[in-house]
Design an enzyme around this catalytic site. Structure first.
Site, PDB file in Angstrom:
ATOM      1  N   ASP A   5       0.945   5.217   0.453  1.00  0.00           N
ATOM      2  CA  ASP A   5       0.315   6.011   0.849  1.00  0.00           C
ATOM      3  C   ASP A   5       1.127   7.883   0.618  1.00  0.00           C
ATOM      4  O   ASP A   5       2.467   7.355   0.078  1.00  0.00           O
ATOM      5  CB  ASP A   5       0.216   5.708   2.299  1.00  0.00           C
TER       6      ASP A   5
ATOM      7  N   LYS B  69       0.711  -1.344   0.026  1.00  0.00           N
ATOM      8  CA  LYS B  69       0.080  -0.151  -0.166  1.00  0.00           C
ATOM      9  C   LYS B  69       1.192   1.156  -0.235  1.00  0.00           C
ATOM     10  O   LYS B  69       0.982   1.273   0.991  1.00  0.00           O
ATOM     11  CB  LYS B  69      -1.268  -0.216   1.102  1.00  0.00           C
TER      12      LYS B  69
ATOM     13  N   ASP C  68     -10.653   7.199   3.101  1.00  0.00           N
ATOM     14  CA  ASP C  68     -10.974   7.035   4.538  1.00  0.00           C
ATOM     15  C   ASP C  68     -11.948   7.054   5.205  1.00  0.00           C
ATOM     16  O   ASP C  68     -11.925   6.753   6.761  1.00  0.00           O
ATOM     17  CB  ASP C  68      -9.804   8.252   5.324  1.00  0.00           C
TER      18      ASP C  68
HETATM   19  C1  DGJ Z   1      -3.484   7.110   5.578  1.00  0.00           C
HETATM   20  C2  DGJ Z   1      -4.274   6.224   4.975  1.00  0.00           C
HETATM   21  O1  DGJ Z   1      -5.216   6.613   3.939  1.00  0.00           O
HETATM   22  C3  DGJ Z   1      -4.800   5.265   6.096  1.00  0.00           C
HETATM   23  O2  DGJ Z   1      -5.737   3.664   5.212  1.00  0.00           O
HETATM   24  C4  DGJ Z   1      -3.954   4.672   6.807  1.00  0.00           C
HETATM   25  O3  DGJ Z   1      -2.360   3.954   6.001  1.00  0.00           O
HETATM   26  C5  DGJ Z   1      -3.116   6.204   7.464  1.00  0.00           C
HETATM   27  N1  DGJ Z   1      -2.789   6.543   5.970  1.00  0.00           N
HETATM   28  C6  DGJ Z   1      -1.616   5.624   8.133  1.00  0.00           C
HETATM   29  O4  DGJ Z   1      -1.471   6.382   8.412  1.00  0.00           O
END
Ligand code: DGJ
Length: 734
Positions: free
Chosen positions: A479, A477, A549
């Site tokens: 980010d 993932k 989110d």
């Molecule tokens: C933002 C992401 O959208 C969440 O799913 C998660 O991974 C957090 N960051 C972790 O810091």
């Protein structure tokens, strides 16, 4: 050939599956945009040619033998400075300080297939016969600046792509101020504009407004495509809707600052532009150098928005996303973020993985907090070394234990960032974007790494590779949790500082290319505080994105509906989370949370070890059902039925390519007193076939119905007497 050149009239006729796009080289060498719309057999350049016009107060330029006001000319590649006062596609400054340019046709070539755009993501073909490409060279006679316009027409997909490559064939440097990827003028105004906007946790709300005289621009200046706006616009005739009417749309294959402009001029025509945002951008082009713009995807639909969306879905699913997972069904995953946030240890992770294994979940994703001294969001980004105090035995041991529960193991990274409280920052305080002498503004306690610098990219890439080679990891993932500020690079000279944001994107794309090529068996999922970088540029490298989110099932109706305007289900992450929901405090049933999440790339985001027996039983059923139907869900044709933006319900369905199967979601948001039962008309079915309906939930929806009946008379839904009720129905041809 999908591209025809009519020599006599110097007309280019581009014919995608159901679209014609036509332009002409005028007598003065300028390109005239003549038509974009439903496919035509032929174009009568005589009847439909542009009639040269002059206007009071219009500046006049030679146009063959006549003088015209350039502001009346429907342009294909508009520039500024000689009397076209509308917003231009290209704007450059020359050595003498002037900003006037004038491009004339020099040459063109036609060939089969589609070239790659060096260093940039773009749609592609697998066989040359799938598409044809037209290159047109325009030249500014005074300065030697050349513009190579690139058009690709897909034979079986109703899409045309455009980009431009500017080449300095002169002897003096040229400063580029605006280099958009596509521009064209549509006749008559009276159009609506549809765009997608929002913020964190409410991405891609659908907005439709009437276009009035003047410019409306949808843009990002944040250094990312952003939660706020998506690099997409659709211009719609006023009577166009979901299933009928003319829609003209543009989407930019780019993940940074963009602009999509519409300008209704005083003569009623409409200019549509899309490209890299010229705001705070400039690019110094030395003699002999070239600048390649990102690709714009142009989709026209004569059957409304739904057809437009399905075109984007097909193109992106099959000819933008790449790699092993493009055509592979995606795993059901459990992510520990909302279950533990930063507060976990190996035992807790194993406990969740064990519960996940029992339910049939296939992949465990370890989110933020496994590295450095990362106990909250205030430190350690950049220190990509496992914290063995939290995870004794490291990731290898943890991954093996997760495997023992029957799950694959995935890992979270945020490679583009640096915490001021990190060993990396201590060693390299100049590695983040910054401007000397100015404070560095934090966001979520972090700064943005300067990915325009090769040494930064090299070091981060090495750290990521070391981790990925250290354990059996099959998913990442990726980010990215803040936008840019103090955009400047320590590695660029003063005259090139405004190149930083675009150079960052080129650096990011280079890193993504390297990582995804080095680990072809890893499924990469993109994330940016949820769906803050949900764009085609990112999908080229990572075939799925964490949509938002916000995991609340009701919010997700809006977010997933809006996302589907452009992006396919196979790109859309959707998870069940705990109630009351962490973002909104709302409680919805596990059944509804499942129904909504099951129409995306399904997963979980909660502490499964805390599930009750009843919740476990329902989840097992939902996971088994999802696995049965996921190929259909992830790769079927998407039809929107009811918009949550227009009322108290949302509905969409996904139909298999051969129309033998479908999945229908209908969700009713707030219960209403004393109302009739709801009815929904289905779409996309075979009207000559009969379908057996089977409810995948508590509310009964069963029986055998004709496809024609379901699409014309509709389906009478069961009474929905609670707030937040939903049905998920499987249809199969009998
Ligand atoms: C933002 C992401 O959208 C969440 O799913 C998660 O991974 C957090 N960051 C972790 O810091």
């Amino acid at each position: 050939m999908t591209i025809h050149y009519v020599d006599q009239q110097r007309i280019f006729h581009l014919q995608a599956a159901q679209t014609s796009y036509i332009f002409q080289v005028a007598d003065n060498g300028q390109l005239l945009h003549l038509y974009w719309g439903k496919r035509l057999r032929n174009y009568s350049a005589v009847a439909n040619r542009y009639v040269p016009e002059t206007r009071a107060f219009g500046t006049q330029s030679p146009f063959g033998d006549t003088l015209v006001s350039p502001e009346t000319v429907p342009a294909e590649c508009p520039v500024f400075g000689t009397g076209d006062y509308r917003t231009p596609m290209l704007h450059a400054q020359f050595e003498d300080g002037s900003t006037v340019s004038q491009f004339v046709y020099e040459a063109h070539q036609l060939y089969k297939g589609k070239p790659q755009l060096q260093g940039l993501p773009a749609t592609y073909v697998e066989q040359e016969a799938e598409a044809d490409t037209l290159e047109i060279v325009l030249r500014d006679p005074l300065t030697g600046l050349k513009a190579l316009l690139l058009y690709t027409v897909f034979r079986d997909i109703n899409a045309i792509t455009r980009s431009v490559r500017l080449m300095n064939a002169g002897t003096q440097p040229i400063r580029l101020h605006k280099v958009l990827s596509a521009s064209l003028d549509l006749p008559q105004a009276g159009y609506d504009l549809l765009h997608l906007h929002g913020s964190w946790a409410r991405e891609r709300s659908v907005e439709r407004v009437r276009l009035t005289p003047g410019t409306k621009s949808i843009e990002s200046r944040r250094g990312a495509s952003s939660h706020q706006h998506n690099p997409f616009i659709a211009v719609m005739e006023p009577d166009a809707g979901e299933d009928h009417g003319q829609v003209y749309s543009m989407n930019l294959v780019y993940s940074g600052n963009f602009v999509a402009e519409t300008e209704v001029d005083s003569f009623g025509s409409l200019r549509m532009n899309i490209g890299v945002n010229p705001f705070d951008f400039s690019w110094l082009l030395e003699a002999g150098e070239a600048f390649q713009s990102p690709e714009a995807v142009l989709v026209h639909s004569a059957q409304g928005l739904g057809e437009m969306s399905r075109t984007y879905h097909k193109l992106y699913r099959t000819r933008l996303c790449r790699g092993k997972y493009r055509d592979a069904t995606r795993p059901v995953l459990i992510n520990n973020w909302e279950a533990t946030y930063f507060d976990f240890n190996a035992a807790k992770i194993e406990q969740i993985a064990e519960a996940a294994g029992e339910l049939g979940i296939e992949l465990f994703v370890l989110d933020d907090g496994w590295f450095g001294e990362r106990h909250n969001d205030a430190s350690s980004l950049g220190d990509w070394f496992v914290n063995e105090k939290k995870l004794p035995g490291g990731l290898k041991q943890l991954a093996e234990r997760v495997h023992a529960q029957g799950l694959q193991f995935g890992l979270w990274f945020e490679p583009e960032m640096i915490s001021p409280d990190s060993e990396l920052y201590e060693a390299h305080p100049d590695w983040c974007l910054h401007v000397n002498g100015r404070d560095r503004s934090p966001s979520r306690n972090q700064f943005v790494l300067d990915l325009s610098r090769s040494e930064v990219r090299k070091e981060i890439t090495k750290r990521l590779k070391d981790i990925l080679q250290s354990a059996p990891i099959t998913y990442v993932k990726w980010d990215m949790n803040r936008h840019m500020s103090e955009v400047g690079s320590a590695a660029l000279p003063p005259g090139r500082q405004r190149e930083t944001a675009h150079r960052y994107m080129l650096g990011l794309y280079e890193m993504l290319e390297e990582m995804t090529s080095a680990f072809p068996d890893i499924l990469f999922e993109s994330c940016s505080g949820g769906g803050g970088r949900f764009d085609p540029g990112i999908l080229y490298y990572m075939p799925q994105t964490w949509t938002s989110d916000n995991t609340d099932a009701v919010s997700r109706l809006y977010i997933q509906y809006g996302t589907s305007i452009v992006y396919p289900i196979s790109s859309t992450g959707a998870h069940i989370s705990a109630v009351p929901n962490h973002q909104l405090g709302r409680t919805t049933s596990l059944e509804m949370r499942g129904h909504v999440a099951m129409t995306g790339n399904f997963g979980y985001e909660l502490d499964l070890s805390a599930f009750t027996e009843e919740e476990r039983a329902l989840s097992k059923e939902q996971i088994a059902a999802y696995k049965r139907y996921r190929e259909l869900i992830q790769f079927g044709e998407h039809y929107r039925l009811v918009s949550p933006f227009e009322g108290n319900a949302a509905s969409w369905m996904i139909v298999s390519q051969d129309q033998t199967e479908a999945i229908l979601l209908f969700a009713h948001i707030l219960a209403e007193p004393n109302v009739s039962r709801l009815r929904v008309r289905l779409k996309g079915l075979d009207e000559l076939a009969d379908y057996r309906l089977q409810s995948l939930g508590d509310l009964p929806v069963d029986g055998v119905f004709g496809g024609d009946e379901l699409m014309q008379a509709g389906l009478l839904l069961p009474a929905m007497k609670r707030d937040f009720s939903s049905v998920l129905v499987h249809l199969t041809q009998v």
